[in-house]
Design a protein around this motif. Structure first.
Motif, PDB file in Angstrom:
ATOM      1  N   VAL A 127      -6.712  -0.627  -5.388  1.00 27.07           N
ATOM      2  CA  VAL A 127      -8.044  -0.930  -5.125  1.00 27.07           C
ATOM      3  C   VAL A 127      -8.293  -2.407  -5.483  1.00 27.07           C
ATOM      4  CG1 VAL A 127     -10.419  -0.357  -5.641  1.00 27.07           C
ATOM      5  CG2 VAL A 127      -8.734   1.441  -5.350  1.00 27.07           C
ATOM      6  N   ASP A 128      -8.067  -2.824  -6.411  1.00 32.01           N
ATOM      7  CA  ASP A 128      -8.358  -4.167  -6.905  1.00 32.01           C
ATOM      8  C   ASP A 128      -7.654  -5.306  -6.114  1.00 32.01           C
ATOM      9  OD1 ASP A 128      -9.858  -3.308  -8.986  1.00 32.01           O
ATOM     10  OD2 ASP A 128      -8.431  -3.494 -10.561  1.00 32.01           O
ATOM     11  N   ALA A 129      -6.376  -4.799  -5.637  1.00 35.99           N
ATOM     12  CA  ALA A 129      -5.805  -5.858  -4.815  1.00 35.99           C
ATOM     13  C   ALA A 129      -6.137  -5.910  -3.493  1.00 35.99           C
ATOM     14  CB  ALA A 129      -4.189  -5.398  -4.455  1.00 35.99           C
TER      15      ALA A 129
ATOM     16  N   VAL B  17       3.183 -10.918   9.534  1.00 37.30           N
ATOM     17  CA  VAL B  17       3.968 -10.098   8.698  1.00 37.30           C
ATOM     18  C   VAL B  17       4.491 -10.605   7.701  1.00 37.30           C
ATOM     19  CG1 VAL B  17       5.520  -8.159   8.618  1.00 37.30           C
ATOM     20  CG2 VAL B  17       4.293  -8.359  10.352  1.00 37.30           C
ATOM     21  N   ASP B  18       5.199 -11.683   7.488  1.00 44.92           N
ATOM     22  CA  ASP B  18       6.136 -12.260   6.469  1.00 44.92           C
ATOM     23  C   ASP B  18       4.708 -12.816   5.462  1.00 44.92           C
ATOM     24  OD1 ASP B  18       7.546 -13.705   4.784  1.00 44.92           O
ATOM     25  OD2 ASP B  18       8.292 -15.056   6.248  1.00 44.92           O
ATOM     26  N   ALA B  19       3.709 -13.482   5.991  1.00 42.19           N
ATOM     27  CA  ALA B  19       2.597 -14.098   5.147  1.00 42.19           C
ATOM     28  C   ALA B  19       1.969 -12.929   4.310  1.00 42.19           C
ATOM     29  CB  ALA B  19       1.702 -14.921   5.965  1.00 42.19           C
TER      30      ALA B  19
ATOM     31  N   TRP C 186       2.035 -12.197   0.364  1.00 45.71           N
ATOM     32  CA  TRP C 186       1.059 -12.101  -0.454  1.00 45.71           C
ATOM     33  C   TRP C 186       0.842 -10.820  -1.478  1.00 45.71           C
ATOM     34  CZ3 TRP C 186      -3.077  -9.241  -1.858  1.00 45.71           C
ATOM     35  CH2 TRP C 186      -4.067  -9.863  -2.630  1.00 45.71           C
ATOM     36  N   TRP C 187       1.011  -9.883  -0.690  1.00 46.51           N
ATOM     37  CA  TRP C 187       1.078  -8.443  -1.563  1.00 46.51           C
ATOM     38  C   TRP C 187       2.364  -8.323  -2.678  1.00 46.51           C
ATOM     39  CZ3 TRP C 187      -2.302  -4.680  -1.829  1.00 46.51           C
ATOM     40  CH2 TRP C 187      -3.386  -4.540  -1.093  1.00 46.51           C
ATOM     41  N   PHE C 188       3.280  -8.730  -2.285  1.00 46.72           N
ATOM     42  CA  PHE C 188       4.523  -8.560  -3.031  1.00 46.72           C
ATOM     43  C   PHE C 188       4.477  -9.499  -3.959  1.00 46.72           C
ATOM     44  CE2 PHE C 188       6.222  -5.966   0.581  1.00 46.72           C
ATOM     45  CZ  PHE C 188       6.382  -4.902  -0.131  1.00 46.72           C
ATOM     46  N   GLN C 189       3.817 -10.727  -4.096  1.00 49.63           N
ATOM     47  CA  GLN C 189       3.696 -11.716  -5.300  1.00 49.63           C
ATOM     48  C   GLN C 189       2.431 -11.545  -5.888  1.00 49.63           C
ATOM     49  OE1 GLN C 189       3.933 -15.611  -3.133  1.00 49.63           O
ATOM     50  NE2 GLN C 189       6.245 -15.535  -3.006  1.00 49.63           N
ATOM     51  N   ASN C 190       1.329 -10.985  -5.496  1.00 47.28           N
ATOM     52  CA  ASN C 190       0.134 -10.977  -6.256  1.00 47.28           C
ATOM     53  C   ASN C 190      -0.201  -9.346  -6.622  1.00 47.28           C
ATOM     54  OD1 ASN C 190      -1.386 -13.735  -5.669  1.00 47.28           O
ATOM     55  ND2 ASN C 190      -0.408 -13.312  -3.853  1.00 47.28           N
ATOM     56  N   ALA C 191       0.062  -8.564  -5.951  1.00 47.24           N
ATOM     57  CA  ALA C 191      -0.251  -6.960  -6.191  1.00 47.24           C
ATOM     58  C   ALA C 191       0.878  -6.289  -6.726  1.00 47.24           C
ATOM     59  CB  ALA C 191      -0.638  -6.477  -4.957  1.00 47.24           C
ATOM     60  N   ILE C 192       2.055  -6.256  -6.005  1.00 54.28           N
ATOM     61  CA  ILE C 192       3.069  -5.583  -6.439  1.00 54.28           C
ATOM     62  C   ILE C 192       4.258  -6.148  -7.214  1.00 54.28           C
ATOM     63  CG2 ILE C 192       5.034  -3.727  -5.348  1.00 54.28           C
ATOM     64  CD1 ILE C 192       3.171  -3.457  -3.064  1.00 54.28           C
TER      65      ILE C 192
ATOM     66  N   PHE D 258       6.867  -7.757  -6.617  1.00 55.98           N
ATOM     67  CA  PHE D 258       8.297  -7.693  -6.160  1.00 55.98           C
ATOM     68  C   PHE D 258       8.717  -8.754  -5.321  1.00 55.98           C
ATOM     69  CE2 PHE D 258      11.450  -3.795  -6.078  1.00 55.98           C
ATOM     70  CZ  PHE D 258      12.398  -4.598  -5.860  1.00 55.98           C
ATOM     71  N   THR D 259       9.316  -9.783  -5.761  1.00 54.27           N
ATOM     72  CA  THR D 259       9.389 -10.875  -4.694  1.00 54.27           C
ATOM     73  C   THR D 259      10.681 -10.732  -3.796  1.00 54.27           C
ATOM     74  OG1 THR D 259      10.706 -11.860  -6.593  1.00 54.27           O
ATOM     75  CG2 THR D 259       8.543 -12.530  -6.624  1.00 54.27           C
ATOM     76  N   GLY D 260      11.579  -9.580  -4.008  1.00 54.46           N
ATOM     77  CA  GLY D 260      12.695  -9.372  -3.115  1.00 54.46           C
ATOM     78  C   GLY D 260      12.319  -8.926  -1.601  1.00 54.46           C
ATOM     79  N   LEU D 261      11.100  -8.237  -1.520  1.00 54.77           N
ATOM     80  CA  LEU D 261      10.750  -7.583  -0.397  1.00 54.77           C
ATOM     81  C   LEU D 261      10.134  -8.260   0.742  1.00 54.77           C
ATOM     82  CD1 LEU D 261       9.314  -3.989  -2.232  1.00 54.77           C
ATOM     83  CD2 LEU D 261      11.845  -4.530  -0.911  1.00 54.77           C
ATOM     84  N   PRO D 262       9.522  -9.335   0.593  1.00 55.61           N
ATOM     85  CA  PRO D 262       8.869  -9.820   1.805  1.00 55.61           C
ATOM     86  C   PRO D 262       9.699 -10.260   2.958  1.00 55.61           C
ATOM     87  CG  PRO D 262       8.051 -10.982  -0.347  1.00 55.61           C
ATOM     88  CD  PRO D 262       9.167  -9.919  -0.590  1.00 55.61           C
ATOM     89  N   GLU D 263      11.004 -10.688   2.585  1.00 54.33           N
ATOM     90  CA  GLU D 263      11.982 -11.056   3.465  1.00 54.33           C
ATOM     91  C   GLU D 263      12.383  -9.808   4.053  1.00 54.33           C
ATOM     92  OE1 GLU D 263      12.128 -12.020   0.351  1.00 54.33           O
ATOM     93  OE2 GLU D 263      11.472 -14.146   0.563  1.00 54.33           O
ATOM     94  N   MET D 264      12.631  -8.706   3.470  1.00 59.47           N
ATOM     95  CA  MET D 264      12.910  -7.473   4.051  1.00 59.47           C
ATOM     96  C   MET D 264      12.180  -7.017   5.202  1.00 59.47           C
ATOM     97  SD  MET D 264      14.391  -4.198   1.945  1.00 59.47           S
ATOM     98  CE  MET D 264      12.902  -3.282   1.876  1.00 59.47           C
ATOM     99  N   MET D 265      10.674  -6.956   4.808  1.00 62.51           N
ATOM    100  CA  MET D 265       9.909  -6.489   5.916  1.00 62.51           C
ATOM    101  C   MET D 265       9.871  -6.779   7.131  1.00 62.51           C
ATOM    102  SD  MET D 265       8.374  -4.595   3.822  1.00 62.51           S
ATOM    103  CE  MET D 265       7.119  -3.729   5.019  1.00 62.51           C
ATOM    104  N   ILE D 266      10.352  -8.419   7.268  1.00 63.69           N
ATOM    105  CA  ILE D 266      10.405  -8.586   8.634  1.00 63.69           C
ATOM    106  C   ILE D 266      11.580  -7.974   9.638  1.00 63.69           C
ATOM    107  CG2 ILE D 266       9.518 -10.979   8.359  1.00 63.69           C
ATOM    108  CD1 ILE D 266      12.380 -12.068   8.554  1.00 63.69           C
ATOM    109  N   PHE D 267      12.676  -7.586   8.723  1.00 66.19           N
ATOM    110  CA  PHE D 267      13.601  -6.562   9.321  1.00 66.19           C
ATOM    111  C   PHE D 267      13.191  -5.220   9.589  1.00 66.19           C
ATOM    112  CE2 PHE D 267      15.723 -10.046   7.396  1.00 66.19           C
ATOM    113  CZ  PHE D 267      16.668 -10.521   8.080  1.00 66.19           C
TER     114      PHE D 267
END
Length: 337
Positions: A11-13, A291-293, A297-303, A305-314
């Motif tokens: 909710v805060d995120a 989607v990448d941007a 933001w979500w995986f660096q500021n909320a969750i 987990f820095t390894g997932l942003p690149e995977m999301m575009i796939f």
């Protein structure tokens, strides 16, 4: 207990994400990523749309463009060089990179790829993949010989960036990166120039005719081989110019891994947009960039987990292949070879 802890965090995120300042930052970053992806992927699209060649060495051209552009800037820029002069030197370097990487691409098409047009696509894939390995290894040898670390970013090239691009611009509670704005403008101008070339020039008409039916185009007296060379050189040159733009970006930088770091998202954009369609490439670049941007933001500021942003575009690629296998604007069969 875990759910009770995660719910307030989410909710805060969400509250932070939907702040005007955060949304504007994500939107600008998404546009800058889209501009970069569109530049890199447009070369792949041009080459596949006309030649039917999936060029696995395309990322290597981007990496070489970053190093060559960095060399130009390091040679021309000194500690006392002003911001305006640095921008002008960057434009000069862009022209040099465009010419050099374009010439390399043309030579590759004439000397290597032209020999395989009448063979199955697997030959072209293996050839360009092998070429990528050769180019990457040559680049590794050269930069290592001159004492430059090939795996990490070339700091001297990053240091040639104008001072006004280092700090974010703040106004009305919004914070925007000047480098991201520069990338958006530069990428938009480049894609606009390619679109004008394809739709408003006689040679662009020839290129589009060759992509539809190269045999009929040749029957009309047009040197199709010259058109093929020009398009391959143009696609390679655009990739090289994109590499020079990435040379200033601390997220990317001039390094050997830049070759595969740019090739993978470029292929995602081309496939999502539809193989061989320039309009699809631009639209898909916008989608993938946003989607990448957003996920970054979500995986660096909320969750965190820095390894997932690149995977999301796939994940975007997978969903596209499930829902519309030919891509957003693709057709069932493209390419003439």
């Amino acid at each position: 207990m875990t759910g009770a802890v995660l719910t307030p965090l989410i909710v805060d995120a969400l509250g932070e994400f939907f702040r005007l300042g955060t949304l504007s930052e994500v939107f600008v970053n998404g546009l800058s990523k889209a501009a970069l992806y569109a530049m890199i992927a447009s070369g792949l699209t041009l080459v596949f749309g006309l030649l039917g060649v999936l060029n696995f060495a395309h990322g290597s051209f981007t990496m070489l463009g970053a190093y060559l552009g960095g060399l130009v800037m390091v040679v021309l820029v000194g500690s006392a060089t002003g911001d305006l002069a640095r921008v002008l030197f960057f434009l000069v370097g862009t022209l040099l990179v465009f010419a050099a990487i374009g010439a390399l691409g043309g030579a590759v098409e004439v000397g290597l790829i032209r020999q395989l047009y009448d063979r199955p696509p697997i030959y072209q894939i293996l050839l360009t993949f092998g070429l990528a390995l050769v180019l990457d290894e040559v680049a590794r040898i050269v930069v290592s010989f001159y004492g430059i670390q090939p795996i990490t970013d070339w700091r001297a090239a990053l240091g040639t960036k104008p001072a006004f691009m280092v700090e974010n611009l703040s106004f009305a509670g919004l914070s925007v990166s000047p480098l991201a704005l520069f990338q958006i403008v530069f990428g938009t101008v480049t894609i606009g120039a390619v679109w004008l070339f394809l739709t408003r020039t006689r040679y662009g008409m020839v290129v589009r005719a060759g992509s539809e039916d190269d045999e009929m185009t040749a029957a009309l007296g047009i040197d199709v081989n010259r058109v093929f060379t020009t398009v391959f050189a143009l696609g390679s040159a655009i990739a090289g110019v994109a590499g020079m733009l990435l040379m200033w970006d601390p997220v990317w930088g001039a390094s050997l891994p830049l070759a595969h770091e740019t090739l993978l998202p470029a292929f995602v954009v081309v496939i999502v947009g539809g193989l061989g369609t320039f309009r699809g490439t631009v639209v898909a670049a916008g989608l993938v960039g946003m989607v990448d941007a957003t996920m970054t933001w979500w995986f660096q500021n909320a969750i965190t987990f820095t390894g997932l942003p690149e995977m999301m575009i796939f994940l975007v690629l997978v969903l596209t292949l499930i829902v519309r296998p030919q891509g957003l604007f693709g057709v069932e069969e493209v390419g003439g070879h």
